[in-house]
Write a protein that holds these residues in place. Sequence first.
Motif: not given
Length: 163
Positions: A1-4, A6-7, A11-14, A72-77
């Motif tokens: 689930m962690n891999i899912v 992160i991927i 995807f959403f961050v990029f 967490n940092p990517l969620v913040v971005l």
Amino acid sequence: MNIVLIITLLFFVFWKGDWRNWEKYYPSMLYIALAATIYETISYEEFHLWEFKKDIFFSKFNVHLLHNLVVNPLVVLLYLSNYPMHKRRFLYNVKWITGFWFVEIIASKAQMITYYNGWNLAWSLLFIIVMFPMVHLHHRNKTIALPLSVGISMLLLVIFHYV
């Protein structure tokens, strides 16, 4: 689930994140990473309120590291770079709070996160309701956000009988 997770997050961050101006969000990305790391330090030996479980790809330490320093940092971005300037701020926050909590519910049901010392999904929801506005406040006014964060943290330490 962690891999899912992160991927999906990558995807959403990029796709939706403001990578060109990431430096603008960097202090708040560090703020959330530091807050999570301080929690891990305080709770390391015996006082977890929640704890991530290892999976087939990551040890427990690596799961915590992954969430604290990447997720967490990517969620913040992603959250800050799409924050509405004028209208619909309330709905935007409701969407993020609901989505973040939904992911935690799934993680809880999949036994990827365990709760201790009175913490539960209701406390997590309350925490998330405070967390997202605090991240935005930190982005806008660190002078208010930092002492307020310390105060909220101290309150949680008292409520959960750590101090």
